[in-house]
Motif scaffolding. Structure first.
Motif, PDB file in Angstrom:
ATOM      1  N   VAL A 206      32.497-115.777 -69.047  1.00 38.01           N
ATOM      2  CA  VAL A 206      32.730-114.885 -67.918  1.00 38.01           C
ATOM      3  C   VAL A 206      33.305-113.545 -68.409  1.00 38.01           C
ATOM      4  O   VAL A 206      34.093-113.523 -69.364  1.00 38.01           O
ATOM      5  CB  VAL A 206      33.656-115.568 -66.874  1.00 38.01           C
ATOM      6  N   ASP A 207      32.846-112.480 -67.797  1.00 34.15           N
ATOM      7  CA  ASP A 207      33.309-111.118 -68.111  1.00 34.15           C
ATOM      8  C   ASP A 207      32.854-110.595 -69.468  1.00 34.15           C
ATOM      9  O   ASP A 207      33.333-109.549 -69.905  1.00 34.15           O
ATOM     10  CB  ASP A 207      34.845-111.012 -68.033  1.00 34.15           C
ATOM     11  N   HIS A 208      31.979-111.307 -70.128  1.00 36.78           N
ATOM     12  CA  HIS A 208      31.501-110.777 -71.407  1.00 36.78           C
ATOM     13  C   HIS A 208      30.347-109.787 -71.218  1.00 36.78           C
ATOM     14  O   HIS A 208      29.917-109.159 -72.169  1.00 36.78           O
ATOM     15  CB  HIS A 208      31.106-111.921 -72.357  1.00 36.78           C
ATOM     16  N   GLY A 209      29.868-109.680 -69.963  1.00 35.43           N
ATOM     17  CA  GLY A 209      28.888-108.629 -69.669  1.00 35.43           C
ATOM     18  C   GLY A 209      27.474-109.105 -69.372  1.00 35.43           C
ATOM     19  O   GLY A 209      26.526-108.341 -69.537  1.00 35.43           O
ATOM     20  N   LYS A 210      27.332-110.339 -68.891  1.00 33.59           N
ATOM     21  CA  LYS A 210      25.983-110.854 -68.591  1.00 33.59           C
ATOM     22  C   LYS A 210      25.312-110.024 -67.499  1.00 33.59           C
ATOM     23  O   LYS A 210      24.182-109.579 -67.650  1.00 33.59           O
ATOM     24  CB  LYS A 210      26.069-112.318 -68.113  1.00 33.59           C
ATOM     25  N   THR A 211      26.053-109.841 -66.391  1.00 34.09           N
ATOM     26  CA  THR A 211      25.479-109.112 -65.262  1.00 34.09           C
ATOM     27  C   THR A 211      25.205-107.668 -65.665  1.00 34.09           C
ATOM     28  O   THR A 211      24.150-107.110 -65.344  1.00 34.09           O
ATOM     29  CB  THR A 211      26.456-109.150 -64.063  1.00 34.09           C
ATOM     30  N   SER A 212      26.148-107.083 -66.396  1.00 38.47           N
ATOM     31  CA  SER A 212      25.963-105.685 -66.822  1.00 38.47           C
ATOM     32  C   SER A 212      24.729-105.566 -67.697  1.00 38.47           C
ATOM     33  O   SER A 212      23.974-104.602 -67.587  1.00 38.47           O
ATOM     34  CB  SER A 212      27.186-105.202 -67.606  1.00 38.47           C
ATOM     35  N   LEU A 213      24.507-106.552 -68.555  1.00 41.18           N
ATOM     36  CA  LEU A 213      23.344-106.504 -69.446  1.00 41.18           C
ATOM     37  C   LEU A 213      22.044-106.596 -68.630  1.00 41.18           C
ATOM     38  O   LEU A 213      21.115-105.825 -68.834  1.00 41.18           O
ATOM     39  CB  LEU A 213      23.418-107.641 -70.469  1.00 41.18           C
ATOM     40  N   VAL A 303      25.885-109.269 -79.159  1.00 40.50           N
ATOM     41  CA  VAL A 303      27.301-108.939 -79.316  1.00 40.50           C
ATOM     42  C   VAL A 303      27.503-107.680 -78.475  1.00 40.50           C
ATOM     43  O   VAL A 303      27.040-106.597 -78.829  1.00 40.50           O
ATOM     44  CB  VAL A 303      27.666-108.708 -80.798  1.00 40.50           C
ATOM     45  N   ASN A 304      28.155-107.861 -77.319  1.00 41.36           N
ATOM     46  CA  ASN A 304      28.258-106.780 -76.331  1.00 41.36           C
ATOM     47  C   ASN A 304      29.607-106.065 -76.447  1.00 41.36           C
ATOM     48  O   ASN A 304      30.501-106.517 -77.150  1.00 41.36           O
ATOM     49  CB  ASN A 304      28.072-107.401 -74.939  1.00 41.36           C
ATOM     50  N   LYS A 305      29.719-104.967 -75.753  1.00 42.42           N
ATOM     51  CA  LYS A 305      30.955-104.163 -75.689  1.00 42.42           C
ATOM     52  C   LYS A 305      31.342-103.596 -77.051  1.00 42.42           C
ATOM     53  O   LYS A 305      32.529-103.517 -77.385  1.00 42.42           O
ATOM     54  CB  LYS A 305      32.135-104.985 -75.113  1.00 42.42           C
ATOM     55  N   ILE A 306      30.332-103.231 -77.854  1.00 40.71           N
ATOM     56  CA  ILE A 306      30.668-102.683 -79.176  1.00 40.71           C
ATOM     57  C   ILE A 306      31.274-101.286 -79.052  1.00 40.71           C
ATOM     58  O   ILE A 306      31.786-100.744 -80.025  1.00 40.71           O
ATOM     59  CB  ILE A 306      29.434-102.636 -80.126  1.00 40.71           C
ATOM     60  N   ASP A 307      31.218-100.720 -77.844  1.00 41.33           N
ATOM     61  CA  ASP A 307      31.853 -99.411 -77.641  1.00 41.33           C
ATOM     62  C   ASP A 307      33.372 -99.517 -77.593  1.00 41.33           C
ATOM     63  O   ASP A 307      34.085 -98.528 -77.722  1.00 41.33           O
ATOM     64  CB  ASP A 307      31.336 -98.809 -76.329  1.00 41.33           C
ATOM     65  N   LYS A 308      33.862-100.717 -77.415  1.00 39.67           N
ATOM     66  CA  LYS A 308      35.325-100.872 -77.268  1.00 39.67           C
ATOM     67  C   LYS A 308      36.034-100.659 -78.603  1.00 39.67           C
ATOM     68  O   LYS A 308      35.532-101.092 -79.643  1.00 39.67           O
ATOM     69  CB  LYS A 308      35.627-102.280 -76.738  1.00 39.67           C
ATOM     70  N   ALA A 339      25.248-104.489 -78.966  1.00 41.86           N
ATOM     71  CA  ALA A 339      24.906-103.683 -77.800  1.00 41.86           C
ATOM     72  C   ALA A 339      26.132-103.277 -76.998  1.00 41.86           C
ATOM     73  O   ALA A 339      27.232-103.813 -77.186  1.00 41.86           O
ATOM     74  CB  ALA A 339      23.957-104.475 -76.898  1.00 41.86           C
ATOM     75  N   SER A 340      25.922-102.324 -76.153  1.00 34.13           N
ATOM     76  CA  SER A 340      26.912-102.012 -75.128  1.00 34.13           C
ATOM     77  C   SER A 340      26.139-101.833 -73.830  1.00 34.13           C
ATOM     78  O   SER A 340      25.365-100.886 -73.684  1.00 34.13           O
ATOM     79  CB  SER A 340      27.668-100.729 -75.465  1.00 34.13           C
ATOM     80  N   ALA A 341      26.362-102.794 -72.936  1.00 36.96           N
ATOM     81  CA  ALA A 341      25.645-102.724 -71.663  1.00 36.96           C
ATOM     82  C   ALA A 341      26.123-101.508 -70.884  1.00 36.96           C
ATOM     83  O   ALA A 341      25.358-100.861 -70.183  1.00 36.96           O
ATOM     84  CB  ALA A 341      25.891-104.006 -70.870  1.00 36.96           C
ATOM     85  N   LYS A 342      27.403-101.190 -71.077  1.00 37.30           N
ATOM     86  CA  LYS A 342      27.989-100.107 -70.299  1.00 37.30           C
ATOM     87  C   LYS A 342      27.495 -98.755 -70.794  1.00 37.30           C
ATOM     88  O   LYS A 342      27.115 -97.898 -70.002  1.00 37.30           O
ATOM     89  CB  LYS A 342      29.504-100.183 -70.427  1.00 37.30           C
ATOM     90  N   LYS A 343      27.491 -98.586 -72.109  1.00 42.60           N
ATOM     91  CA  LYS A 343      27.084 -97.287 -72.673  1.00 42.60           C
ATOM     92  C   LYS A 343      25.590 -97.260 -72.998  1.00 42.60           C
ATOM     93  O   LYS A 343      25.112 -96.315 -73.626  1.00 42.60           O
ATOM     94  CB  LYS A 343      27.908 -97.017 -73.949  1.00 42.60           C
TER      95      LYS A 343
END
Ligand code: GDP
Length: 695
Positions: A206-213, A303-308, A339-343
Motif C-alpha cells: 500500500v502507498d508504494h504507488g500502484k494507482t499512480s503508476l 522500483v518507484n519513487k526514485i525522485d525521492k 521509475a517515478s510515477a509522480k514525475k
C-alpha cells in the motif's frame, strides 16, 4: 386402525419385493390404489398368514442387491411430489388423448446399441429414446410401486431399471458433464494462433504507488492524443506503445488478482510489482511476490519513487534478491525498472520492458474462434442496466452475440471500449464493456458465446441448479486430514503450504524443518511464508493454490477465519515446531492421530489496564465477539501474534465475579501469571475438544 401405506414401504419393511406384496394383497382381496393401500397392520399380517405363499417372482435389476433395499425411490423426489398432488388430474386430462398416444406408442422403434438418455428425461422422452411404449413404462414402474404420468420426470435409477427390464443399454448423460466439456480449455491449431496483447496486473504494498503508476501509464496515452481525452473506469484499459497494445487490469493489488484466480480465471500474463524506493520490501510486497509465483506469471519489478531524496535502489534489489526475485544484472531472470510515477520518469522503459517480457512469453490466441473470456467487473447502471466488463481471451466478441457467464445470460446489445467509444467487435486481450446480461455476472466468471439466446438462458439455468453441487465440492478443499486419501487418488502431487510465524527466527527454523520432510510421491512446497498473523490474503492464496495454512504462534484474524470457513481452507495452528512436522509427516502416510480441535469462544479487546498492586494488571476489556468464560483457556494476541497463552485468574463484571461475559459487554480480566497485558491487545478465549476421527 386403517392407515394409508405405500406398497413399496410395506415391501421395504418386510424385506421383500413390491410384486410379492402386490400378489399377497391381491389374494387377500385388498384393493391397491395408485400403489397405496388403506388397511390396518393386522390385515397385511393376515394377508401374509392366510394367502398362499408368494408366487410372484422377485424382480431383480442387473447388479441385484437385497430385494427390500433395491426399490428405494425410483422417481426423483421433486417428480414424485408433483406426481403425488397432480397425478389424478394429469391422468384424467390425459385420457381423452389416450388413443392417439397409444397408437403412436404402439410400434416404438427399438434402438440397437448404447442409448444416451439425458438425466431428467420424462416418461415420454424415455419411451421415444428406448423404444418402450409409454403404457409399458407406466405399467412396469407401477409394478415397482411407483405411479408415474407421461409428462413426469424419471429418476436416473428408474431409467436404469427400465433399461434392465427391457434389455436396453443406456448411459445417463448430465447437462453438467456437457457443460464441463464445453468449458474445457479450447485447443487451437497452431496455424490459427495470432499474437495478442499482454495483460498486466499491478501489485505491491500500500502507498508504494500502484494507482499512480496505472494513472501515469494511462495518461501517457492521453497526452499523446491517442485516447479521446476522457477515459472511464471499466476495470481494464489498453495503451499503445511502439505500435503494440498492452492491456492493464485497473484494479491494483493481489487481493483481486487471487480472488479471480480462486475462481479459475487466468487473466494476468505479467505481474508488475511496485516497490517504493524510499520504503523497501514490505509485507504486501512479499505477499504479491508469493501470489504471482503461485500463479506462475513472470514478475516485472517497478522500483518507484526514485525522485525521492531518500530513495535507495540498491537496497531494494538486495531485499528482493532475499525474496528470490533477482535482477538480471545480478544473474537472475527478473526485469527491474526504475521509475517515478509522480514525475513520469521511466514509464517508456517500463512499457518497453513489458513488451519484452511479453515477447518471451510468446502470447497468442485464435481470434477467429467462438469468443470467450472472463468477467472483470460488473455493475448496475441506473440508465443502462447490467453493465459488465469482459476481458476477451479467445475469439472475437461481436455485438449481437448470445453470451453466458455463470448464471447470467443475454445478448450483447451494445459494446464500448475503455474510452467509452462504441465497438462492434473485440478480439483477444481486449477489455470490452457490454450491455445485455439479464443479471449481474460475478467477477472472475468464465464468459462465452453460444449459439443463441435460448441456449444461453438454458445453460445459465443449468448452472444455477448446479451451484449447490459446486458448493459441496468447495468443501473438498484440501485439508490435512484428507491429504492421504487425495494422494492415494493421485490428486495431490505437491503439498502446498502457506506458513506464518510470530518471528523471523521461528519462521526460518520451521520452513527448514518442513522442507526436509521426504515422501516418495509428494513434494512439500512452501508457496508463501511470512511473519505475522494469518490474514485474508493468506487464505485466498491457499484457496487458489489448494494449500494448507500453518500458523506458528500466530492466529488467524476473525475475518481470515470466516473467509477460511467459506473457502474451505484448513488453517492449522501450532506452538511447537516438531508437532508441525510430526503432523505433516503423519498426514502424508495417512496416520494422522486424533487431534484436539480448538474452539474459539470469543474475543475481548483490552481498552484500559489497571495495576492492582497485590493482584497484578487488570485488563479492562470489551467483548467484541462471542463470549469470554471464566474457565476457558485464554491467549493474548498483539497484532494477531500470540504473546501469552494461559488461563483467566479472575473475570469480573463491575465488582462482581462473573462466569461468562457476552459480546457487547465490558469486563475486567486478570490473567493467571501474566501482567504484561497492554491497551489494544486482544484476549481470545478458547476451549479444546477432542475431534473424533473417521477411520
Ligand atoms: P497505492 O496505494 O500503491 O496505489 O499508492 P498510490 O498510487 O495511491 O500512491 C501513494 C502515495 O505515493 C501518493 O501520495 C502518491 O502521490 C505518492 N507517489 C506515488 N508515486 C510516487 C513517485 O513516483 N514519487 C513520489 N514522490 N511520490 C509518489
Amino acid at each position: 386402525m386403517a392407515k394409508k401405506r405405500k406398497v413399496s414401504d410395506i415391501a421395504t419393511q418386510r424385506g421383500t419385493s413390491v410384486d410379492d406384496v402386490l400378489a399377497h394383497l391381491k389374494k387377500a382381496g385388498i384393493e391397491v390404489v395408485d400403489g397405496v393401500v388403506n388397511v390396518d397392520e393386522e390385515a397385511i399380517e393376515k394377508a401374509y398368514a392366510t394367502a398362499p405363499s408368494a408366487g410372484a417372482p422377485v424382480r431383480r435389476r442387473s447388479g441385484g442387491g437385497p430385494a427390500g433395499k433395491k426399490r428405494r425411490v425410483i422417481i426423483d423426489a421433486g417428480a414424485s411430489r408433483r406426481g403425488g398432488g397432480q397425478g389424478g388430474r394429469d391422468r384424467r386430462r390425459g385420457r381423452g388423448r389416450n388413443r392417439e398416444r397409444d397408437q403412436q406408442a404402439a410400434a416404438p422403434v427399438v434402438p440397437t446399441g448404447l442409448v444416451k438418455v439425458p438425466s431428467g428425461s420424462s416418461v415420454k422422452d424415455v419411451s421415444q429414446l428406448l423404444g418402450i411404449s409409454t403404457p409399458d413404462i407406466i405399467k412396469t414402474l407401477m409394478g415397482y410401486g411407483e405411479m408415474v404420468t407421461i409428462t413426469q420426470t424419471l429418476s436416473d435409477e428408474a431409467v436404469e431399471v427400465l433399461a434392465a427390464d427391457f434389455g436396453r443399454q443406456v448411459e445417463i448423460t448430465r447437462a453438467a458433464d456437457e457443460e464441463a466439456e464445453l468449458e474445457k480449455e479450447a485447443v487451437d491449431a497452431p496455424d490459427d494462433l495470432r499474437p495478442r496483447p499482454a495483460v498486466i496486473t499491478v501489485m505491491g504494498h500500500v502507498d508504494h504507488g500502484k494507482t499512480s503508476l496505472l494513472d501515469a501509464v494511462r495518461e501517457t496515452e492521453v497526452a499523446r492524443g491517442e485516447a479521446g481525452g476522457i477515459t472511464q473506469h471499466i476495470g481494464a484499459y489498453q495503451v499503445r506503445h511502439d505500435g503494440r497494445l498492452i492491456t492493464f487490469i485497473d484494479t491494483p493489488g493481489h487481493a483481486a488478482f487471487t480472488a479471480m484466480r480462486a475462481r479459475g480465471a487466468k487473466v494476468t500474463d505479467i505481474a508488475a510489482i511496485v516497490v517504493a524506493a524510499d520504503d523497501g520490501v514490505m509485507p504486501q510486497t512479499v505477499e504479491a511476490i508469493a501470489h504471482a509465483k503461485a500463479a506462475g506469471v513472470p514478475i516485472v519489478i517497478v522500483v518507484n519513487k526514485i525522485d525521492k531524496p531518500d530513495a535507495n535502489i540498491e537496497r531494494i534489489k538486495q531485499q528482493l534478491a532475499e525474496q528470490g526475485v533477482v535482477p538480471e544484472e545480478w544473474g537472475g531472470d527478473n526485469v527491474f525498472v526504475e521509475a517515478s510515477a509522480k514525475k513520469r520518469i521511466g514509464l517508456e522503459n517500463f512499457l518497453d520492458m513489458l513488451l519484452l517480457v511479453a515477447d518471451v512469453a510468446d502470447l497468442k490466441a485464435n481470434p477467429d474462434a467462438p469468443a470467450s473470456g472472463f468477467v472483470i467487473e460488473s455493475r448496475l447502471d441506473p440508465g443502462r442496466g447490467v453493465v459488465a466488463t469482459v476481458l476477451v481471451n479467445r475469439g472475437t466478441l461481436h455485438v449481437g452475440d448470445a453470451v453466458v457467464a455463470g448464471e447470467a445470460s443475454g445478448r450483447v446489445r451494445a459494446m464500448r471500449d475503455y474510452r467509452g467509444e462504441p465497438l462492434k467487435a473485440g478480439g483477444p486481450s481486449t477489455p470490452v464493456e457490454i450491455i445485455g446480461f439479464d443479471e449481474l455476472p460475478v467477477a472472475g466468471e468464465f464468459c462465452r458465446v453460444v449459439k443463441d439466446e435460448r441456449t444461453a438462458r438454458s445453460l445459465a439455468h443449468k448452472r444455477a441448479t448446479r451451484l449447490k453441487t459446486e458448493a459441496l465440492a468447495r468443501q473438498r478443499a484440501l485439508t490435512l486430514d484428507d491429504v492421504f486419501a487425495r494422494i492415494a487418488e493421485g490428486q495431490v502431487l505437491d503439498l502446498n503450504l502457506v506458513v506464518k510465524a510470530d518471528v523471523q527466527g521461528s519462521l526460518e527454523a520451521l520452513s527448514e524443518a518442513l522442507l526436509k520432510i521426504q515422501h516418495p510421491e509428494v513434494k512439500v512446497r512452501i508457496i508463501h511464508s511470512g511473519v505475522g498473523g494469518v490474514n485474508e490474503s493468506d487464505v485466498m492464496l491457499a484457496s487458489a493454490s489448494d494449500a494448507i495454512i500453518i500458523g506458528f504462534n500466530v492466529r488467524p484474524s476473525p475475518a481470515a477465519s470466516s473467509l477460511a470457513e467459506t473457502e474451505g481452507v484448513d488453517i492449522r495452528t501450532y506452538r511447537v515446531i516438531y508437532k508441525v512436522t510430526e503432523d505433516i509427516t503423519a498426514a502424508l502416510v495417512g496416520m494422522l492421530k486424533p487431534t484436539f480441535e480448538e474452539v474459539v469462544l470469543g474475543q475481548a479487546e483490552v481498552r484500559a489496564t489497571f495495576k492492582a498492586s497485590k493482584l497484578g494488571t487488570i485488563a479492562g476489556c470489551m467483548v467484541t465477539h462471542g463470549v469470554i468464560t471464566r474457565n476457558a483457556g485464554v491467549r493474548v494476541l498483539r497484532n494477531d501474534v500470540v504473546v501469552h497463552d494461559g488461563r483467566i485468574a479472575s473475570l469480573k463484571r463491575f465488582q462482581e465475579d462473573a462466569r461468562e461475559v457476552q459480546e457487547g459487554f465490558e469486563c475486567g480480566i486478570l490473567l493467571d501469571g501474566f501482567n504484561d497485558v497492554k491497551d489494544g491487545d486482544v484476549l481470545e478465549a478458547f476451549e479444546t475438544r477432542e475431534v473424533a476421527r473417521e477411520v
